[in-house]
Design an enzyme around this catalytic site. Structure first.
Site, PDB file in Angstrom:
ATOM      1  N   ASN A   8       2.801  10.216   6.590  1.00 47.89           N
ATOM      2  CA  ASN A   8       2.177  10.610   5.326  1.00 47.89           C
ATOM      3  C   ASN A   8       1.932  12.114   5.214  1.00 47.89           C
ATOM      4  O   ASN A   8       1.333  12.571   4.251  1.00 47.89           O
ATOM      5  CB  ASN A   8       0.888   9.825   5.081  1.00 47.89           C
ATOM      6  CG  ASN A   8      -0.173  10.091   6.117  1.00 47.89           C
ATOM      7  OD1 ASN A   8       0.095  10.710   7.134  1.00 47.89           O
ATOM      8  ND2 ASN A   8      -1.384   9.610   5.879  1.00 47.89           N
ATOM      9  N   CYS A   9       2.419  12.884   6.169  1.00 46.30           N
ATOM     10  CA  CYS A   9       2.309  14.352   6.129  1.00 46.30           C
ATOM     11  C   CYS A   9       3.362  14.900   5.153  1.00 46.30           C
ATOM     12  O   CYS A   9       4.540  14.548   5.236  1.00 46.30           O
ATOM     13  CB  CYS A   9       2.532  14.908   7.531  1.00 46.30           C
ATOM     14  SG  CYS A   9       2.682  16.702   7.606  1.00 46.30           S
ATOM     15  N   ASP A  10       2.932  15.761   4.233  1.00 46.77           N
ATOM     16  CA  ASP A  10       3.851  16.316   3.234  1.00 46.77           C
ATOM     17  C   ASP A  10       5.014  17.075   3.864  1.00 46.77           C
ATOM     18  O   ASP A  10       6.155  16.947   3.420  1.00 46.77           O
ATOM     19  CB  ASP A  10       3.108  17.243   2.271  1.00 46.77           C
ATOM     20  CG  ASP A  10       2.179  16.491   1.336  1.00 46.77           C
ATOM     21  OD1 ASP A  10       2.387  15.274   1.143  1.00 46.77           O
ATOM     22  OD2 ASP A  10       1.239  17.110   0.809  1.00 46.77           O
TER      23      ASP A  10
END
Length: 114
Positions: A8-10
């Protein structure tokens, strides 16, 4: 070839999108779901140094106790990253004994075209 990070890290998402388009045969390893072992982390540190891998600008670092933030050396950094995987700069791309930390499209293009 393996890309390590947190799904979920951009920045990890940007790297995965670029890799899916340009280098589709790379597997993904999520620190949180799949874990990370000390041997692997120690190997990365040996290749690029703990300072490049350890993210002092992260929210996770700011949330550490003052005692944890003090006197960080290689051994302490490795233990902190094992206990708090979000302290690892992401993503980490590993190809054989080469490692790339972070994602910049130009860096990835240069790395895969060399």
């Amino acid at each position: 070839m393996t890309l390590y990070g947190i799904k979920n890290c951009d920045t990890v998402r940007k790297a995965r999108k670029w890799l899916d388009k340009n280098q589709p045969n790379i597997s993904f390893h999520d620190f949180r779901e799949d874990g990370l072992d000390k041997e692997q982390l120690t190997h990365w540190v040996a290749l690029i140094g703990w300072e490049k891998l350890f993210n002092k600008r992260s929210t996770s670092f700011r949330n550490l106790s003052d005692a944890d933030k003090a006197d960080i050396d290689q051994d302490k950094a490795i233990e902190l990253m094992l206990n708090h995987p979000t302290l690892i700069k992401r993503p980490v791309l590993v190809v054989d004994d080469k490692i790339q930390v972070g994602f910049k499209e130009a860096d990835y293009q240069a790395w895969f075209n060399s």
